[in-house]
Design an enzyme around this catalytic site. Sequence first.
Site, mmCIF file in Angstrom:
data_model
loop_
_atom_site.group_PDB
_atom_site.id
_atom_site.type_symbol
_atom_site.label_atom_id
_atom_site.label_comp_id
_atom_site.label_asym_id
_atom_site.label_seq_id
_atom_site.Cartn_x
_atom_site.Cartn_y
_atom_site.Cartn_z
ATOM 1 N N GLU A 1 12.731 35.998 26.647
ATOM 2 C CA GLU A 1 12.309 35.347 25.395
ATOM 3 C C GLU A 1 12.990 36.002 24.206
ATOM 4 O O GLU A 1 13.310 35.338 23.219
ATOM 5 C CB GLU A 1 10.773 35.391 25.292
ATOM 6 C CG GLU A 1 10.145 34.406 26.271
ATOM 7 C CD GLU A 1 8.817 34.829 26.861
ATOM 8 O OE1 GLU A 1 8.160 35.732 26.308
ATOM 9 O OE2 GLU A 1 8.426 34.243 27.895
ATOM 10 N N LYS B 1 2.522 39.214 25.806
ATOM 11 C CA LYS B 1 3.331 38.386 24.880
ATOM 12 C C LYS B 1 2.583 38.253 23.550
ATOM 13 O O LYS B 1 1.929 39.200 23.133
ATOM 14 C CB LYS B 1 3.662 37.038 25.529
ATOM 15 C CG LYS B 1 4.337 37.226 26.900
ATOM 16 C CD LYS B 1 4.949 35.987 27.465
ATOM 17 C CE LYS B 1 5.568 36.317 28.821
ATOM 18 N NZ LYS B 1 6.266 35.180 29.426
ATOM 19 N N GLY C 1 6.367 31.132 33.007
ATOM 20 C CA GLY C 1 5.425 30.252 32.327
ATOM 21 C C GLY C 1 5.489 28.806 32.796
ATOM 22 O O GLY C 1 4.911 27.921 32.178
ATOM 23 N N GLU D 1 13.328 38.618 36.398
ATOM 24 C CA GLU D 1 12.518 37.479 35.966
ATOM 25 C C GLU D 1 13.412 36.248 35.840
ATOM 26 O O GLU D 1 14.086 36.076 34.812
ATOM 27 C CB GLU D 1 11.874 37.767 34.604
ATOM 28 C CG GLU D 1 10.970 38.976 34.594
ATOM 29 C CD GLU D 1 9.912 38.889 33.501
ATOM 30 O OE1 GLU D 1 8.733 39.061 33.834
ATOM 31 O OE2 GLU D 1 10.246 38.619 32.333
ATOM 32 N N HIS E 1 13.628 41.187 27.474
ATOM 33 C CA HIS E 1 12.912 40.021 28.018
ATOM 34 C C HIS E 1 13.693 38.753 27.663
ATOM 35 O O HIS E 1 14.270 38.650 26.577
ATOM 36 C CB HIS E 1 11.492 39.968 27.451
ATOM 37 C CG HIS E 1 10.626 39.009 28.205
ATOM 38 N ND1 HIS E 1 10.705 37.648 28.014
ATOM 39 C CD2 HIS E 1 9.715 39.203 29.184
ATOM 40 C CE1 HIS E 1 9.864 37.048 28.844
ATOM 41 N NE2 HIS E 1 9.249 37.970 29.570
ATOM 42 N N SER F 1 5.607 33.467 36.828
ATOM 43 C CA SER F 1 4.491 32.742 37.456
ATOM 44 C C SER F 1 3.901 33.487 38.648
ATOM 45 O O SER F 1 3.481 32.872 39.625
ATOM 46 C CB SER F 1 4.908 31.324 37.852
ATOM 47 O OG SER F 1 5.273 30.593 36.703
ATOM 48 N N ASN G 1 2.308 41.671 30.674
ATOM 49 C CA ASN G 1 2.995 41.397 29.408
ATOM 50 C C ASN G 1 2.164 40.344 28.680
ATOM 51 O O ASN G 1 2.197 39.178 29.038
ATOM 52 C CB ASN G 1 4.414 40.883 29.705
ATOM 53 C CG ASN G 1 5.144 40.460 28.441
ATOM 54 O OD1 ASN G 1 4.645 40.675 27.332
ATOM 55 N ND2 ASN G 1 6.320 39.864 28.606
#
Length: 255
Positions: A98, A12, A174, A168, A96, A214, A10
């Site tokens: 985010e 991003k 991250g 996730e 996701h 991560s 991904n």
Amino acid sequence: MSRRFLIAGNWKMNKTPSEGHELASGIGQFVKKDESVEVVVCPTYPALDRVSQAIEGTAVKLGAQNLYPKASGAYTGEISAEMLRAVFVKYVILGHSERREYFAESDDFINDKVKFSLENLLHPILCIGETLEQREAEQTLDVVKKQLLGGLEGVSKADLNNVVIAYEPVWAIGTGKTATPEMAQEVHAFIRKLLTEAYDDNASQKTRILYGGSMKPSNAADLLAQEDIDGGLIGGASLEVNSFCDLVDAARNAG
Ligand code: 13P
């Protein structure tokens, strides 16, 4: 039941079309035609076409990071399934964290996108996972259950075949903090149990559940050794040829 490992990058909001072309070309050279691991890259929209060209003739597949669940029309800033298919997109990341956080996406809206993707022959990668606050309040399994069943509402057993789930944990994305293999496995096994209850054991055993947060070459082998972890959805480590290909290698060795 053996499930084929899937390693998906991904990207991003990273990589221009030319940078994406370079990265995808490097990955394409590494991935064999008869690859045991399924490999997917998910660039930004403007880079899709160039990346699609870069991986033509290789076993690398293309994914998008979102779509809008309407065929076409007055939806400024949005992208349709048909547009994605036109550049040979096969997978689409949906839900996701985010997007849930910064764009207030609800389980209902994500569910519309999951169903729309399936109707339009795209494979959704449905992302679910708890925040740190929710984990500390011992709400992890409740959150995962709500997001999983909400995202899959109305999806048939036949269609589940075309869905990939990605667990996730938001606190691991991250941050450099990875869930331990045992922590991840506990949630993955729970997700599989929910799929068995909602569908049946056969459908559940066939469904791939990726880990994301991560994941990197140094921790991938231990994660991929877990019974219910069927691959990874990779952010940071997917942005360089070497680290991403090392993850593909880790999945080859885990298979
Ligand atoms: P990182 O690998 O950068 O933690 O990102 C994970 C992720 O969000 C993949 O979708």
